[in-house]
Scaffold this motif. Structure first.
Motif, short mmCIF file in Angstrom:
data_model
loop_
_atom_site.label_atom_id
_atom_site.label_comp_id
_atom_site.label_asym_id
_atom_site.label_seq_id
_atom_site.Cartn_x
_atom_site.Cartn_y
_atom_site.Cartn_z
N VAL A 434 0.83 -1.21 0.00
CA VAL A 434 0.00 0.00 0.00
C VAL A 434 0.87 1.26 0.00
O VAL A 434 0.46 2.31 -0.49
CB VAL A 434 -0.97 -0.04 1.21
CG1 VAL A 434 -0.22 0.01 2.53
CG2 VAL A 434 -1.99 1.07 1.14
N ILE A 435 2.08 1.16 0.51
CA ILE A 435 2.99 2.33 0.52
C ILE A 435 3.30 2.76 -0.92
O ILE A 435 3.46 3.94 -1.21
CB ILE A 435 4.30 1.99 1.28
CG1 ILE A 435 4.01 1.78 2.76
CG2 ILE A 435 5.35 3.07 1.10
CD1 ILE A 435 5.20 1.33 3.58
N ARG A 436 3.35 1.76 -1.81
CA ARG A 436 3.60 2.08 -3.23
C ARG A 436 2.32 2.47 -3.96
O ARG A 436 2.30 3.36 -4.79
CB ARG A 436 4.22 0.88 -3.94
CG ARG A 436 5.65 0.58 -3.54
CD ARG A 436 6.24 -0.47 -4.50
NE ARG A 436 7.68 -0.57 -4.34
CZ ARG A 436 8.29 -1.40 -3.49
NH1 ARG A 436 7.58 -2.20 -2.71
NH2 ARG A 436 9.61 -1.42 -3.42
N SER A 437 1.21 1.76 -3.62
CA SER A 437 0.02 1.88 -4.46
C SER A 437 -0.90 3.04 -4.07
O SER A 437 -1.60 3.58 -4.91
CB SER A 437 -0.78 0.58 -4.44
OG SER A 437 -1.15 0.29 -3.09
N ARG A 438 -0.92 3.44 -2.81
CA ARG A 438 -1.86 4.48 -2.38
C ARG A 438 -1.38 5.86 -2.86
O ARG A 438 -0.21 6.21 -2.65
CB ARG A 438 -1.92 4.46 -0.84
CG ARG A 438 -2.81 5.49 -0.16
CD ARG A 438 -4.27 5.15 -0.11
NE ARG A 438 -4.63 3.77 0.23
CZ ARG A 438 -4.95 3.33 1.45
NH1 ARG A 438 -4.91 4.16 2.48
NH2 ARG A 438 -5.30 2.08 1.64
N PRO A 439 -2.25 6.63 -3.52
CA PRO A 439 -1.81 7.99 -3.90
C PRO A 439 -1.54 8.83 -2.65
O PRO A 439 -2.40 8.92 -1.78
CB PRO A 439 -3.02 8.55 -4.68
CG PRO A 439 -3.90 7.38 -4.96
CD PRO A 439 -3.63 6.34 -3.92
N LEU A 440 -0.35 9.33 -2.54
CA LEU A 440 0.03 10.11 -1.35
C LEU A 440 0.47 11.50 -1.78
O LEU A 440 0.90 11.71 -2.92
CB LEU A 440 1.20 9.43 -0.63
CG LEU A 440 0.93 8.13 0.12
CD1 LEU A 440 2.24 7.52 0.60
CD2 LEU A 440 -0.01 8.37 1.30
N GLU A 441 0.37 12.43 -0.85
CA GLU A 441 0.85 13.80 -1.11
C GLU A 441 1.87 14.15 -0.03
O GLU A 441 1.89 13.53 1.04
CB GLU A 441 -0.31 14.78 -0.99
CG GLU A 441 -1.38 14.59 -2.02
CD GLU A 441 -2.52 15.58 -1.77
OE1 GLU A 441 -2.25 16.71 -1.31
OE2 GLU A 441 -3.66 15.18 -2.02
N PRO A 442 2.68 15.19 -0.29
CA PRO A 442 3.68 15.56 0.72
C PRO A 442 3.08 15.76 2.10
O PRO A 442 3.69 15.40 3.10
CB PRO A 442 4.25 16.87 0.16
CG PRO A 442 4.06 16.78 -1.31
CD PRO A 442 2.79 16.00 -1.52
N LYS A 443 1.86 16.35 2.17
CA LYS A 443 1.31 16.64 3.50
C LYS A 443 0.90 15.36 4.25
O LYS A 443 0.51 15.42 5.42
CB LYS A 443 0.17 17.65 3.42
CG LYS A 443 -1.07 17.21 2.69
CD LYS A 443 -2.11 18.34 2.81
CE LYS A 443 -3.31 18.26 1.94
NZ LYS A 443 -3.82 17.04 1.42
N ASP A 444 0.94 14.20 3.60
CA ASP A 444 0.64 12.94 4.29
C ASP A 444 1.85 12.40 5.06
O ASP A 444 1.78 11.31 5.63
CB ASP A 444 0.20 11.88 3.26
CG ASP A 444 -1.12 12.24 2.62
OD1 ASP A 444 -2.01 12.73 3.35
OD2 ASP A 444 -1.26 12.04 1.39
N THR A 445 2.96 13.13 5.03
CA THR A 445 4.20 12.59 5.60
C THR A 445 4.69 13.42 6.78
O THR A 445 4.25 14.55 6.98
CB THR A 445 5.32 12.61 4.54
OG1 THR A 445 5.61 13.97 4.23
CG2 THR A 445 4.91 11.88 3.28
N ILE A 446 5.62 12.83 7.52
CA ILE A 446 6.33 13.58 8.56
C ILE A 446 7.74 13.80 8.02
O ILE A 446 8.69 13.09 8.35
CB ILE A 446 6.37 12.81 9.89
CG1 ILE A 446 4.97 12.30 10.25
CG2 ILE A 446 6.94 13.67 11.00
CD1 ILE A 446 4.96 11.30 11.38
N THR A 447 7.85 14.79 7.13
CA THR A 447 9.13 15.05 6.47
C THR A 447 10.00 15.95 7.36
O THR A 447 9.48 16.86 8.01
CB THR A 447 8.87 15.78 5.13
OG1 THR A 447 8.05 14.95 4.32
CG2 THR A 447 10.15 16.08 4.39
N ALA A 448 11.28 15.69 7.38
CA ALA A 448 12.22 16.60 8.06
C ALA A 448 13.41 16.80 7.12
O ALA A 448 13.65 15.98 6.24
CB ALA A 448 12.68 16.00 9.39
N ALA A 449 14.14 17.89 7.31
CA ALA A 449 15.25 18.17 6.39
C ALA A 449 16.37 18.90 7.12
O ALA A 449 16.21 20.08 7.47
CB ALA A 449 14.75 19.01 5.22
#
Ligand SMILES: Cc1cc2nc3c(=O)[nH]c(=O)nc-3n(C[C@H](O)[C@H](O)[C@H](O)COP(=O)(O)OP(=O)(O)OC[C@H]3O[C@@H](n4cnc5c(N)ncnc54)[C@H](O)[C@@H]3O)c2cc1C
Ligand code: SF4
Length: 514
Positions: A434-449
């Protein structure tokens, strides 16, 4: 560091020694003691220049480091570690405020970017003369001084070993990280400062060498403006600031014949914007670039004591050309706890299995994504923006799929993906598709940089950037920049070593010409 080694900060001026205002003059003033500034200060002092190095943060000795994440971040990081860029994901980004800059609290990974990275730089800003052939002698010099070497098996620990196993089972290449450490004990505490004195951060290496060569080093000095007349910078103006409260005290003025800004890719554009100089191109503070990073928590059936072993002991650069780099990660329990899903008993269950978990992460070159650094009105703090482009995010989602595969191949019995719209716990590899198949957007993540660059980028044409290939500002003849802000595009790999090699080249160039 060996137990009876001398204090590496001997000669560093601290705020307590300065009553009232501070006025100095010198040949070269360097602003910032992180990987960029420390190299320049040492090389120019050894070339016989009268150097003053100014740093806003205080020095931290081994005894000053605390393991509790909140307290440590409050003391060593800007805005207490809460700094973030606004955009389609809110992106936390950490910058240090300490003698040694980011090198004090980073994982000490030293990686040379592959040659093709610089072709990308050339395509973006036309910059010429920056490539592996030119930089290799500088990489050699920096690595030799820092004792950069592969992380030994003896301090890898089970967490790092599992990552290696996972990559190998998938047929991916994977190598021990090369790091600037000596006598590492694998305590996984790099983020809160190395209490073992093993990390060769710039405060204990380059800054100490600069002082031995005659440089004067002042901490707790916040540089606010560069003074300039026509095409020449004449000095800086700033304030003494109390450590940890950051309250301003006396005034600081330094007159200099040549200036090098290395206040980091957020700090340097702030100084230039406030000073109203070096920006005829309009590129100061524009084009903020990140390596966004995401982690998946692998849960193993047996305890793996993940707190043992080098903080980031293995990585894989197999997919670097596609813009992806895979790593093992560790951070203090309080930081990891914020990343666990659920509440109440479910949350406690995760916490109780702390000894079974290993975070693996992926960072992305994000070549289509950018942002900006601006001055926050009425404040010395930055207003950061950054947008994760959908094209880059699709690459990142592919990376998350591969990261999940690594977890399973390493022997995970479940994974915690940390993605909105995807179950909190995935228990089989099929389920994890599902990590590959589900359409995701940046706001669905806990991104850090935490890798940031390009805010005073290098360019051939003065209208396309802020500095030339020597690190000299297009608009001023004696103002140089030597931090990650001068990158023309992503470094692909972790940026510290490249920053230091460029700083070494800039310093030797100045010593030759000026
Ligand atoms: C948690 C973490 C882990 C990381 N791990 C790695 C890693 O393992 N490998 C890697 O390659 N990279 C890593 N990085 C990134 C790396 O640390 C940075 O890219 C690097 O430190 C940048 O060096 P710099 O000299 O450009 O800036 P900085 O390290 O930010 O240094 C700038 C210095 O200037 C000072 N300064 C800023 N403004 C002023 C002012 N107005 N007046 C006076 N002084 C000022 C700051 O206090 C600071 O000391 C990590 C970063 C973080 C936050
Ligand atoms: S893993 Fe521990 S001993 Fe090794 S450099 Fe990091 S903090 Fe120091």
């Amino acid at each position: 560091m060996l137990p009876n080694a001398p204090d590496p900060h001997v000669g560093v001026h601290e705020i307590a020694e300065t009553q009232g205002d501070l006025r100095l003059d010198c040949e070269v003033v360097v602003v910032g003691s992180g990987p960029g500034g420390a190299v320049v200060a040492k090389e120019l002092a050894e070339a016989g220049r009268d150097v003053v190095l100014l740093e806003e943060g205080p020095p931290f000795g081994k005894a000053d480091f605390v393991q509790e994440a909140g307290e440590s971040m409050q003391r060593t990081l800007r805005e207490g570690g809460t700094r973030a860029a606004r955009g389609n994901p809110i992106t936390p980004t950490m910058q240090a405020i300490a003698l040694g800059g980011g090198s004090l609290i980073n994982s000490a990974i030293c990686a040379r970017p592959p040659a093709w990275i610089f072709d990308k730089w050339h395509r973006r800003t036309g910059i010429e003369g920056i490539d592996r052939e030119v930089l290799d002698p500088h990489f050699d010099r920096v690595e030799a001084l820092l004792g950069v070497a592969p992380t030994p098996v003896a301090v890898q620990g089970e967490r790092n070993r599992r990552f290696k196993l996972g990559c190998e089972a998938l047929g991916m290449s994977c190598e021990p990280t090369w790091r600037n450490v000596q006598h590492c004990r694998g305590s996984a505490e790099c983020f809160t400062g190395c209490r073992n004195g093993a990390k060769k951060s710039t405060d204990v290496t380059y800054v100490a060498a600069a002082i031995r060569a005659g440089a004067r080093v002042y901490t707790s000095v916040r540089v606010e403006r560069v003074l300039a007349s026509g095409r020449r910078a004449t000095g800086i103006r700033g304030r003494l600031v109390e450590p940890f409260t950051w309250k301003p005290r006396g005034k600081v003025q330094v007159e200099a014949k040549l200036l090098v800004l290395a206040a980091g890719c957020v700090g340097t554009p702030l100084i230039l914007l406030k000073s109203g100089i070096a920006n005829s191109s309009g590129w100061v503070g524009r084009d903020l670039r990140f390596h966004p990073g995401l982690a998946i928590m692998a849960m193993f059936p047996e305890p793996i004591e993940p707190w043992k072993g080098a903080t980031q002991g293995y990585h894989s650069v197999d997919y670097l050309k596609e813009g992806l780099k895979f790593e093992v990660l560790w951070s203090p329990p309080a930081v990891l706890a914020t990343r666990l899903p659920g509440c109440g008993h479910a949350y406690q269950e995760h916490l109780l299995r702390y000894d079974h978990m290993a975070p693996f992460d992926v960072i992305c070159a994000a070549d289509d994504s950018s942002g900006s650094v601006r001055l926050k009105r009425g404040s010395h703090l930055p207003d950061l923006r950054w947008e994760f482009a959908q094209t880059d995010f699709e690459i990142m989602q592919k990376g998350l799929g591969i990261l999940s595969d690594i977890c399973w191949a390493a022997g995970a019995e479940s994974i915690l993906p940390g993605l909105n719209g995807i179950p909190e716990v995935l228990r089989t590899q099929d389920e994890a598709e599902v990590i590959r198949s589900r359409p995701l957007e940046p706001k669905d993540t806990i991104t850090a940089a935490n890798h940031a660059f390009c805010t005073t980028r290098m360019s051939k044409d003065p209208s396309d950037g802020v500095v030339d290939e020597r690190g000299c500002c297009h608009d001023l003849d004696n103002l140089y920049i030597a931090d990650t802000g001068i990158f023309a595009a992503s470094s692909g790999v972790n940026p510290m070593l490249l920053c230091m090699a460029l700083a070494d080249r800039i310093a030797l160039g100045i010593a030759d010409r000026c």
